[in-house]
Design a protein around this motif. Structure first.
Motif, PDB file in Angstrom:
ATOM      1  N   ARG A 195      33.936  59.859 -31.144  1.00 41.57           N
ATOM      2  CA  ARG A 195      35.034  59.284 -31.923  1.00 41.57           C
ATOM      3  C   ARG A 195      34.522  58.337 -33.006  1.00 41.57           C
ATOM      4  O   ARG A 195      35.039  58.312 -34.127  1.00 41.57           O
ATOM      5  N   TRP A 196      33.493  57.576 -32.672  1.00 45.27           N
ATOM      6  CA  TRP A 196      32.927  56.626 -33.648  1.00 45.27           C
ATOM      7  C   TRP A 196      32.324  57.359 -34.831  1.00 45.27           C
ATOM      8  O   TRP A 196      32.604  57.020 -35.989  1.00 45.27           O
ATOM      9  N   GLN A 197      31.512  58.382 -34.558  1.00 44.62           N
ATOM     10  CA  GLN A 197      30.846  59.083 -35.659  1.00 44.62           C
ATOM     11  C   GLN A 197      31.854  59.819 -36.544  1.00 44.62           C
ATOM     12  O   GLN A 197      31.666  59.909 -37.759  1.00 44.62           O
ATOM     13  N   ARG A 198      32.925  60.311 -35.950  1.00 50.64           N
ATOM     14  CA  ARG A 198      33.953  60.970 -36.765  1.00 50.64           C
ATOM     15  C   ARG A 198      34.746  59.977 -37.599  1.00 50.64           C
ATOM     16  O   ARG A 198      35.348  60.335 -38.611  1.00 50.64           O
ATOM     17  N   SER A 199      34.747  58.707 -37.183  1.00 51.39           N
ATOM     18  CA  SER A 199      35.508  57.692 -37.905  1.00 51.39           C
ATOM     19  C   SER A 199      34.756  57.108 -39.092  1.00 51.39           C
ATOM     20  O   SER A 199      35.336  56.436 -39.942  1.00 51.39           O
ATOM     21  N   LEU A 200      33.432  57.355 -39.172  1.00 51.19           N
ATOM     22  CA  LEU A 200      32.619  56.739 -40.223  1.00 51.19           C
ATOM     23  C   LEU A 200      32.999  57.275 -41.598  1.00 51.19           C
ATOM     24  O   LEU A 200      33.143  58.484 -41.790  1.00 51.19           O
ATOM     25  N   GLN A 201      33.150  56.366 -42.539  1.00 47.66           N
ATOM     26  CA  GLN A 201      33.466  56.721 -43.912  1.00 47.66           C
ATOM     27  C   GLN A 201      32.200  56.622 -44.760  1.00 47.66           C
ATOM     28  O   GLN A 201      31.274  55.878 -44.431  1.00 47.66           O
ATOM     29  N   PRO A 202      32.136  57.374 -45.882  1.00 45.60           N
ATOM     30  CA  PRO A 202      30.972  57.270 -46.768  1.00 45.60           C
ATOM     31  C   PRO A 202      30.727  55.819 -47.178  1.00 45.60           C
ATOM     32  O   PRO A 202      31.641  55.101 -47.551  1.00 45.60           O
ATOM     33  N   GLY A 203      29.461  55.401 -47.072  1.00 43.52           N
ATOM     34  CA  GLY A 203      29.110  54.037 -47.440  1.00 43.52           C
ATOM     35  C   GLY A 203      29.223  53.050 -46.297  1.00 43.52           C
ATOM     36  O   GLY A 203      28.765  51.915 -46.416  1.00 43.52           O
ATOM     37  N   GLU A 204      29.848  53.442 -45.190  1.00 46.45           N
ATOM     38  CA  GLU A 204      30.033  52.543 -44.049  1.00 46.45           C
ATOM     39  C   GLU A 204      29.019  52.798 -42.936  1.00 46.45           C
ATOM     40  O   GLU A 204      28.835  51.948 -42.064  1.00 46.45           O
ATOM     41  N   ALA A 205      28.382  53.949 -42.965  1.00 44.65           N
ATOM     42  CA  ALA A 205      27.515  54.327 -41.855  1.00 44.65           C
ATOM     43  C   ALA A 205      26.264  53.450 -41.797  1.00 44.65           C
ATOM     44  O   ALA A 205      25.692  53.112 -42.834  1.00 44.65           O
ATOM     45  N   PRO A 206      25.822  53.064 -40.595  1.00 45.46           N
ATOM     46  CA  PRO A 206      24.550  52.337 -40.439  1.00 45.46           C
ATOM     47  C   PRO A 206      23.394  53.325 -40.571  1.00 45.46           C
ATOM     48  O   PRO A 206      22.939  53.921 -39.590  1.00 45.46           O
ATOM     49  N   CYS A 207      22.912  53.503 -41.792  1.00 45.76           N
ATOM     50  CA  CYS A 207      21.993  54.605 -42.092  1.00 45.76           C
ATOM     51  C   CYS A 207      20.697  54.544 -41.304  1.00 45.76           C
ATOM     52  O   CYS A 207      20.196  55.572 -40.838  1.00 45.76           O
ATOM     53  N   ALA A 208      20.128  53.360 -41.144  1.00 45.21           N
ATOM     54  CA  ALA A 208      18.860  53.265 -40.420  1.00 45.21           C
ATOM     55  C   ALA A 208      19.032  53.680 -38.963  1.00 45.21           C
ATOM     56  O   ALA A 208      18.209  54.425 -38.407  1.00 45.21           O
ATOM     57  N   GLU A 209      20.101  53.200 -38.349  1.00 52.55           N
ATOM     58  CA  GLU A 209      20.333  53.526 -36.943  1.00 52.55           C
ATOM     59  C   GLU A 209      20.612  55.017 -36.762  1.00 52.55           C
ATOM     60  O   GLU A 209      20.127  55.646 -35.821  1.00 52.55           O
ATOM     61  N   LEU A 210      21.387  55.595 -37.691  1.00 48.05           N
ATOM     62  CA  LEU A 210      21.681  57.024 -37.596  1.00 48.05           C
ATOM     63  C   LEU A 210      20.436  57.860 -37.880  1.00 48.05           C
ATOM     64  O   LEU A 210      20.258  58.938 -37.298  1.00 48.05           O
ATOM     65  N   ALA A 211      19.556  57.375 -38.759  1.00 50.58           N
ATOM     66  CA  ALA A 211      18.297  58.078 -39.005  1.00 50.58           C
ATOM     67  C   ALA A 211      17.439  58.084 -37.740  1.00 50.58           C
ATOM     68  O   ALA A 211      16.790  59.089 -37.419  1.00 50.58           O
ATOM     69  N   LEU A 212      17.431  56.973 -37.026  1.00 52.57           N
ATOM     70  CA  LEU A 212      16.673  56.909 -35.770  1.00 52.57           C
ATOM     71  C   LEU A 212      17.245  57.883 -34.747  1.00 52.57           C
ATOM     72  O   LEU A 212      16.493  58.611 -34.081  1.00 52.57           O
ATOM     73  N   LEU A 213      18.566  57.915 -34.616  1.00 49.68           N
ATOM     74  CA  LEU A 213      19.174  58.848 -33.664  1.00 49.68           C
ATOM     75  C   LEU A 213      18.864  60.295 -34.050  1.00 49.68           C
ATOM     76  O   LEU A 213      18.624  61.139 -33.170  1.00 49.68           O
ATOM     77  N   ALA A 214      18.846  60.574 -35.357  1.00 50.04           N
ATOM     78  CA  ALA A 214      18.493  61.926 -35.808  1.00 50.04           C
ATOM     79  C   ALA A 214      17.047  62.251 -35.452  1.00 50.04           C
ATOM     80  O   ALA A 214      16.729  63.376 -35.035  1.00 50.04           O
ATOM     81  N   ALA A 215      16.160  61.269 -35.597  1.00 54.04           N
ATOM     82  CA  ALA A 215      14.756  61.488 -35.237  1.00 54.04           C
ATOM     83  C   ALA A 215      14.623  61.790 -33.755  1.00 54.04           C
ATOM     84  O   ALA A 215      13.834  62.655 -33.357  1.00 54.04           O
ATOM     85  N   ILE A 216      15.383  61.086 -32.932  1.00 52.26           N
ATOM     86  CA  ILE A 216      15.337  61.319 -31.480  1.00 52.26           C
ATOM     87  C   ILE A 216      15.812  62.737 -31.159  1.00 52.26           C
ATOM     88  O   ILE A 216      15.304  63.396 -30.242  1.00 52.26           O
ATOM     89  N   ASP A 217      16.763  63.228 -31.949  1.00 58.00           N
ATOM     90  CA  ASP A 217      17.265  64.588 -31.757  1.00 58.00           C
ATOM     91  C   ASP A 217      16.353  65.650 -32.358  1.00 58.00           C
ATOM     92  O   ASP A 217      16.635  66.849 -32.255  1.00 58.00           O
TER      93      ASP A 217
END
Length: 337
Positions: A195-217
């Motif tokens: 629900r949180w990731q679907r709620s994120l709007q452009p410019g609001e996302a914590p890019c560094a944290e999401l980049a880390l989660l992508a790296a883990i995936d």
């Protein structure tokens, strides 16, 4: 050499503490201890909590619990908790029982706060609670009080609707992926994350944290996408650093500053390292990310990654700093492999 030449004693102390941490985490315990004690000798009796906390952390990683805890009691309650958590995390490989004892007051303080907060704010303490997992040899099995506090905080995510707390969401997403939550809490975390990731709007996302989660995936395109979406060059550099540190398997210590912008990133990186088996997920991918950082104005952020990725580069670091030829760092390091 560079740290010793800094003119201000406080800056020298911080530099030597950073050097001490690098040595201790890199397996050079004797050198780490020496630099930690030298840093401590430079601190005045009325030194502020920021410098004292950094040196306390270095002493903890060197295995000196009394000296570390003596320095980690300055500042307000939040600063003391942050410093003591870093000290406990540093001591855990030397003295696990002592680390748990040092963490206990912080766990109790946060557990009490959770009881008195309204339900809508209880989950905001998840980053602090997650950092305290590092005070235990196995982050999946902390003491019962910390497990209870985390359970309460995670369950409150189910009550959240639109008022998401980004740092807490990043941390709980990571904990669920690392297997640090019970089945009941993991189900709540997975639903809330979606629900949180679907709620994120452009410019609001914590890019560094999401980049880390992508790296883990293992999602390399996702890492690049989140880094490019960052609002500032510094934010982009932080995103690349977070992903590179994870895939390099780098040792990243906790932040001792409760106000630091990279506090949550550091907690997440420390947790992934503690949960892993010590094998770097992808040194090749890390070097590719490192090159991107070296081409940016934030190239100095690559220094913590060099011991793992390009150890030969460290010998030439002082020359590079003088000439500002950042690209030479990786070139030199690769030439030595």
């Amino acid at each position: 050499m560079l740290a010793s030449n800094l003119p201000d004693p406080q800056e020298r102390a911080r530099g030597l503490a950073a050097l001490s941490l690098g040595c201790s985490l890199g397996g050079f315990g004797e050198a780490g201890s020496g630099y930690a004690y030298e840093a401590a000798s430079l601190l005045s009796a009325d030194e502020g909590p920021d410098s004292a906390g950094v040196v306390a952390q270095a002493l903890a990683h060197a295995g000196d619990a009394p000296a570390a805890t003596a320095l980690a009691v300055r500042g307000n309650a939040a600063q003391r908790r942050q410093a003591m958590t870093a000290v406990a995390a540093g001591l855990v490989r030397h003295r696990p029982e002592e680390a748990a004892r040092i963490a206990e007051p912080s766990i109790e303080a946060l557990a009490e706060r959770l009881i008195h907060l309204d339900k809508g704010n209880q989950f905001r303490h998840l980053p602090e609670l997650a950092a305290l997992l590092l005070a235990f040899p196995d982050v999946r099995h902390p003491d019962s009080r910390l497990r209870e506090a985390m359970h309460l905080a995670v369950q409150r995510l189910g009550d959240a609707t639109t008022s998401w707390h980004g740092p807490s969401m990043v941390v709980v997403t990571l904990l669920e992926r690392l297997g640090c939550l019970s089945d009941e809490d993991a189900e709540v975390a997975a639903s809330a994350t979606d629900r949180w990731q679907r709620s994120l709007q452009p410019g609001e996302a914590p890019c560094a944290e999401l980049a880390l989660l992508a790296a883990i995936d293992g999602d390399a395109p996702g890492v690049r996408r989140h880094a490019e979406a960052a609002r500032t060059p510094q934010d982009r550099a932080t995103a690349l650093f977070a992903a590179a540190a994870y895939v390099a398997g780098a040792h990243i210590p906790l932040s001792t500053d409760s106000r630091a912008g990279d506090r949550v990133i550091r907690t997440c990186l420390a947790l992934t390292r503690a949960r892993g088996d010590g094998t770097p997920p992808s040194p090749t991918a890390a070097r590719q990310l490192l090159r991107s950082l070296l081409r940016s104005d934030a190239w100095t952020s690559t220094i913590p990654l060099l011991p793992a990725l390009a150890p030969g580069a460290l010998e030439r670091l002082s020359t590079v700093l003088k000439s500002n030829q950042a690209g030479a760092v990786l070139t030199c390091g690769e030439a030595r492999h």
